[in-house]
Motif scaffolding. Structure first.
Motif, PDB file in Angstrom:
ATOM      1  N   TRP A 163       2.482 -17.925 -25.925  1.00  0.00           N
ATOM      2  CA  TRP A 163       3.225 -19.023 -26.546  1.00  0.00           C
ATOM      3  C   TRP A 163       4.680 -18.604 -26.735  1.00  0.00           C
ATOM      4  O   TRP A 163       4.979 -17.622 -27.408  1.00  0.00           O
ATOM      5  CB  TRP A 163       2.591 -19.402 -27.891  1.00  0.00           C
ATOM      6  CG  TRP A 163       1.246 -20.007 -27.674  1.00  0.00           C
ATOM      7  CD1 TRP A 163       0.072 -19.349 -27.464  1.00  0.00           C
ATOM      8  CD2 TRP A 163       0.941 -21.402 -27.583  1.00  0.00           C
ATOM      9  NE1 TRP A 163      -0.943 -20.238 -27.256  1.00  0.00           N
ATOM     10  CE2 TRP A 163      -0.448 -21.509 -27.319  1.00  0.00           C
ATOM     11  CE3 TRP A 163       1.697 -22.566 -27.702  1.00  0.00           C
ATOM     12  CZ2 TRP A 163      -1.084 -22.735 -27.170  1.00  0.00           C
ATOM     13  CZ3 TRP A 163       1.057 -23.784 -27.562  1.00  0.00           C
ATOM     14  CH2 TRP A 163      -0.315 -23.866 -27.299  1.00  0.00           C
ATOM     15  N   PHE A 164       5.560 -19.370 -26.096  1.00  0.00           N
ATOM     16  CA  PHE A 164       6.987 -19.092 -26.143  1.00  0.00           C
ATOM     17  C   PHE A 164       7.680 -19.935 -27.202  1.00  0.00           C
ATOM     18  O   PHE A 164       7.203 -21.008 -27.582  1.00  0.00           O
ATOM     19  CB  PHE A 164       7.630 -19.391 -24.783  1.00  0.00           C
ATOM     20  CG  PHE A 164       7.222 -18.437 -23.694  1.00  0.00           C
ATOM     21  CD1 PHE A 164       7.699 -17.135 -23.665  1.00  0.00           C
ATOM     22  CD2 PHE A 164       6.352 -18.834 -22.688  1.00  0.00           C
ATOM     23  CE1 PHE A 164       7.339 -16.265 -22.661  1.00  0.00           C
ATOM     24  CE2 PHE A 164       5.976 -17.971 -21.681  1.00  0.00           C
ATOM     25  CZ  PHE A 164       6.468 -16.673 -21.665  1.00  0.00           C
ATOM     26  N   ARG A 173       7.009 -23.930 -19.553  1.00  0.00           N
ATOM     27  CA  ARG A 173       7.744 -22.693 -19.817  1.00  0.00           C
ATOM     28  C   ARG A 173       7.023 -21.501 -19.202  1.00  0.00           C
ATOM     29  O   ARG A 173       7.660 -20.575 -18.682  1.00  0.00           O
ATOM     30  CB  ARG A 173       7.898 -22.497 -21.329  1.00  0.00           C
ATOM     31  CG  ARG A 173       8.711 -21.247 -21.703  1.00  0.00           C
ATOM     32  CD  ARG A 173      10.141 -21.377 -21.217  1.00  0.00           C
ATOM     33  NE  ARG A 173      10.920 -20.170 -21.496  1.00  0.00           N
ATOM     34  CZ  ARG A 173      11.053 -19.138 -20.642  1.00  0.00           C
ATOM     35  NH1 ARG A 173      10.440 -19.174 -19.456  1.00  0.00           N
ATOM     36  NH2 ARG A 173      11.786 -18.098 -20.969  1.00  0.00           N
ATOM     37  N   ARG A 174       5.707 -21.476 -19.250  1.00  0.00           N
ATOM     38  CA  ARG A 174       4.959 -20.393 -18.629  1.00  0.00           C
ATOM     39  C   ARG A 174       5.184 -20.362 -17.129  1.00  0.00           C
ATOM     40  O   ARG A 174       5.405 -19.293 -16.540  1.00  0.00           O
ATOM     41  CB  ARG A 174       3.468 -20.548 -18.935  1.00  0.00           C
ATOM     42  CG  ARG A 174       3.106 -20.377 -20.396  1.00  0.00           C
ATOM     43  CD  ARG A 174       1.728 -20.932 -20.673  1.00  0.00           C
ATOM     44  NE  ARG A 174       1.431 -20.966 -22.097  1.00  0.00           N
ATOM     45  CZ  ARG A 174       0.619 -21.859 -22.673  1.00  0.00           C
ATOM     46  NH1 ARG A 174       0.035 -22.798 -21.924  1.00  0.00           N
ATOM     47  NH2 ARG A 174       0.409 -21.825 -23.972  1.00  0.00           N
ATOM     48  N   GLU A 234       0.781  -9.436 -21.775  1.00  0.00           N
ATOM     49  CA  GLU A 234      -0.671  -9.466 -21.808  1.00  0.00           C
ATOM     50  C   GLU A 234      -1.164 -10.665 -22.628  1.00  0.00           C
ATOM     51  O   GLU A 234      -0.359 -11.399 -23.219  1.00  0.00           O
ATOM     52  CB  GLU A 234      -1.203  -8.138 -22.353  1.00  0.00           C
ATOM     53  CG  GLU A 234      -0.917  -6.964 -21.428  1.00  0.00           C
ATOM     54  CD  GLU A 234      -1.557  -5.668 -21.902  1.00  0.00           C
ATOM     55  OE1 GLU A 234      -2.192  -5.660 -22.978  1.00  0.00           O
ATOM     56  OE2 GLU A 234      -1.415  -4.651 -21.179  1.00  0.00           O
ATOM     57  N   PRO A 235      -2.477 -10.884 -22.694  1.00  0.00           N
ATOM     58  CA  PRO A 235      -3.002 -12.081 -23.375  1.00  0.00           C
ATOM     59  C   PRO A 235      -2.673 -12.141 -24.865  1.00  0.00           C
ATOM     60  O   PRO A 235      -2.488 -11.123 -25.537  1.00  0.00           O
ATOM     61  CB  PRO A 235      -4.521 -11.957 -23.158  1.00  0.00           C
ATOM     62  CG  PRO A 235      -4.659 -11.152 -21.915  1.00  0.00           C
ATOM     63  CD  PRO A 235      -3.532 -10.163 -21.964  1.00  0.00           C
ATOM     64  N   ASN A 236      -2.606 -13.383 -25.343  1.00  0.00           N
ATOM     65  CA  ASN A 236      -2.487 -13.682 -26.773  1.00  0.00           C
ATOM     66  C   ASN A 236      -1.237 -13.078 -27.410  1.00  0.00           C
ATOM     67  O   ASN A 236      -1.289 -12.430 -28.456  1.00  0.00           O
ATOM     68  CB  ASN A 236      -3.745 -13.219 -27.520  1.00  0.00           C
ATOM     69  CG  ASN A 236      -4.980 -13.953 -27.065  1.00  0.00           C
ATOM     70  OD1 ASN A 236      -5.106 -15.151 -27.256  1.00  0.00           O
ATOM     71  ND2 ASN A 236      -5.881 -13.240 -26.413  1.00  0.00           N
ATOM     72  N   VAL A 237      -0.112 -13.309 -26.770  1.00  0.00           N
ATOM     73  CA  VAL A 237       1.185 -12.903 -27.304  1.00  0.00           C
ATOM     74  C   VAL A 237       1.926 -14.156 -27.756  1.00  0.00           C
ATOM     75  O   VAL A 237       1.946 -15.170 -27.051  1.00  0.00           O
ATOM     76  CB  VAL A 237       2.005 -12.140 -26.242  1.00  0.00           C
ATOM     77  CG1 VAL A 237       3.426 -11.902 -26.726  1.00  0.00           C
ATOM     78  CG2 VAL A 237       1.319 -10.814 -25.916  1.00  0.00           C
ATOM     79  N   VAL A 238       2.550 -14.084 -28.937  1.00  0.00           N
ATOM     80  CA  VAL A 238       3.286 -15.216 -29.502  1.00  0.00           C
ATOM     81  C   VAL A 238       4.737 -14.811 -29.714  1.00  0.00           C
ATOM     82  O   VAL A 238       5.018 -13.781 -30.337  1.00  0.00           O
ATOM     83  CB  VAL A 238       2.663 -15.667 -30.842  1.00  0.00           C
ATOM     84  CG1 VAL A 238       3.497 -16.786 -31.458  1.00  0.00           C
ATOM     85  CG2 VAL A 238       1.225 -16.125 -30.628  1.00  0.00           C
ATOM     86  N   PHE A 239       5.649 -15.633 -29.193  1.00  0.00           N
ATOM     87  CA  PHE A 239       7.078 -15.427 -29.390  1.00  0.00           C
ATOM     88  C   PHE A 239       7.601 -16.456 -30.385  1.00  0.00           C
ATOM     89  O   PHE A 239       7.489 -17.661 -30.149  1.00  0.00           O
ATOM     90  CB  PHE A 239       7.840 -15.590 -28.070  1.00  0.00           C
ATOM     91  CG  PHE A 239       7.533 -14.534 -27.049  1.00  0.00           C
ATOM     92  CD1 PHE A 239       8.228 -13.334 -27.026  1.00  0.00           C
ATOM     93  CD2 PHE A 239       6.536 -14.739 -26.105  1.00  0.00           C
ATOM     94  CE1 PHE A 239       7.941 -12.360 -26.088  1.00  0.00           C
ATOM     95  CE2 PHE A 239       6.241 -13.777 -25.155  1.00  0.00           C
ATOM     96  CZ  PHE A 239       6.952 -12.576 -25.149  1.00  0.00           C
TER      97      PHE A 239
END
Length: 461
Positions: free
Chosen positions: A271-272, A253-254, A285-290
């Motif tokens: 993380w998607f 996904r990334r 940006e870094p360390n984003v969670v969806f």
């Protein structure tokens, strides 16, 4: 043509086997309901099935039937396998649910969630090839064949023999073409073949693969279709395998997000969810969670350590760092929420901003409004939720409490430190503070007295 423009040559039914105990998961939750990217693995598989336009879907269950009924929500019939006497016996349990059906049947596994629609189509197309095979098997060639069942096939893909690992000879185990367990069969062949399957094997079970050997013994052709991606048919039986499947899904996904025009500063930390939608020129940006239900428009920036679920961000909006957008959060064009801002069931209009340390719940914030640090909408009285309406270009001073239901007018100003419980008119200044008490010289006298007392205590023996 798109995937949904293509239809199998005959009506299609799908049987999904999900009767395994799932003991290696060590969980009260049914194995096939464990999520990947926020979606139960069974529903990932059913999404691929839906792309084929299946006329009937049957899920074969053992324990945990109530959980599966709730998960599929009437989208599939359920058949119960009890006792559990092998994969062939499991498929037989779907016979009543498929009564009167004439067409093709795909046999799939609920813990093999990522088989692609195009792979399933390839199996169905092979089933309708000129030689009309009785059974089509999906094979794969892993780096390590381990204890998978083997598919012994001729160069043209016709199957000579199917054998489970425990029943295979050393020579047969040397074959690297493995059986995924997925099959395509015509409905008028499936159950007559299953009726002839015996259990004279090392496990004492009724193997589904034996329908291939039975068809071969009758002089009918059977064929194998091989996927070029072994990960597509990887089963998930433990927490470790679940984590590996999540990692594979996220990695793809990334790469897909970046190929479609999003910039991921540190891709491995993002993380998607299964349904995350991203526009072009998005920066993450870094360390984003969806979490599930997030829609991101073009030109949006999500700064580090933010968590989003059920949120919609329009063109040019910005969130974070350390922002939390919960379901119902809407940031319209150019709106901004900054560090340690939480938004729930609230809309920030065009260009509105809440830059730091704020909670906005059950609210509507007008275009161009500015929400000062420490502002909270007091939306809950312990029993009911209430809404706060803030007009366009309103200015809410720092450390204000807006006690809903309340309306702040356009261009109004709420002074810092106010607790507002009544509506504020357009253009009005509202200041709600206790009267300040001033005692000149009091602090000086206090300090002198305390210093003297401290010195006296130190002087005591």
């Amino acid at each position: 043509m798109t995937e949904t423009d293509v239809r199998p040559a005959a009506p299609l039914a799908v049987v999904i086997l999900a009767a395994g105990q799932g003991t290696r998961m060590k969980s009260d939750k049914h194995k096939v309901l464990h999520p990947i990217a926020g979606r139960p693995m069974l529903l990932h598989l059913m999404s691929s099935v839906d792309a084929l336009g299946a006329a009937r879907k049957v899920v074969v269950v053992g324990s945990g039937r109530n959980q599966l009924e709730a998960a599929v929500g009437g989208e599939a019939a359920l058949a119960v396998q009890d006792p559990q006497l092998g994969t062939g016996h499991a498929v037989q349990q779907a016979e009543a649910a498929l009564a009167g059906f004439e067409g093709d049947v795909l046999i799939l596994y609920g813990d093999v969630p990522f088989v692609r629609p195009e792979t399933l189509r390839a199996m169905l197309e092979r089933l309708h090839a000129a030689d009309e095979p009785a059974v089509v098997v999906l094979g794969f060639e892993p780096d390590d064949a381990l204890q998978y069942g083997r598919v012994l096939a001729h160069d043209d893909g016709r199957i000579a023999k199917m054998v489970e690992f425990k029943d295979a000879t050393d020579q047969e185990r040397a074959c690297t073409l493995c059986n995924s367990g997925l099959m395509a069969v015509r409905s008028d062949d499936l159950f007559p073949l299953l009726a002839r399957v015996g259990n004279g094997n090392a496990q004492g079970e009724y193997y589904l693969v034996d329908i291939v050997n039975i068809a071969n013994s009758e002089g009918r052709a059977c064929a194998v279709v091989t996927t070029d991606d072994p990960d597509e048919v990887a089963g998930i039986n433990s927490r470790a395998e679940l984590a590996e499947a999540e990692a594979r899904w996220q990695r793809r996904r990334r790469l897909g997000a970046m190929a479609e025009g999003a910039s991921l500063v540190a891709p491995e930390t993002v993380w998607f969810a299964w349904d995350t939608e991203l526009g072009r020129d998005v920066t993450i940006e870094p360390n984003v969670v969806f979490g599930p239900g997030v829609k991101i428009g073009d030109g949006v920036t999500i700064k580090a350590f933010s968590h989003l679920a059920g949120a919609t961000l329009a063109h040019g909006a910005e969130a974070g760092p350390f922002a939390r957008l919960r379901p119902g959060a809407v940031l319209e064009e150019g709106a901004k929420v900054g560090n340690f801002v939480e938004v729930k069931a609230a809309t920030l209009g065009k260009g509105a901003k809440a830059s730091h340390l704020t909670y906005l719940g059950d609210a509507e914030i007008g275009a161009g409004a500015n929400i000062g640090a420490g502002t909270i909408t007091c939306n809950y009285d312990g029993y009911f939720k209430y809404r706060t309406i803030i007009g366009e270009r309103a200015f809410i001073g720092s450390n204000s409490a807006l006690i809903a239901p309340v309306r702040i007018g356009a261009d109004a100003i709420v002074a810092a430190g106010s607790a507002v419980s009544r509506d504020v008119a357009d253009g009005e200044l509202r200041m709600v503070r206790a009267e300040q008490l001033v005692k000149p010289g009091w602090a000086d006298r206090f300090h002198d007295a305390m210093k003297k007392k401290k010195a006296e205590r130190k002087a005591q023996p």
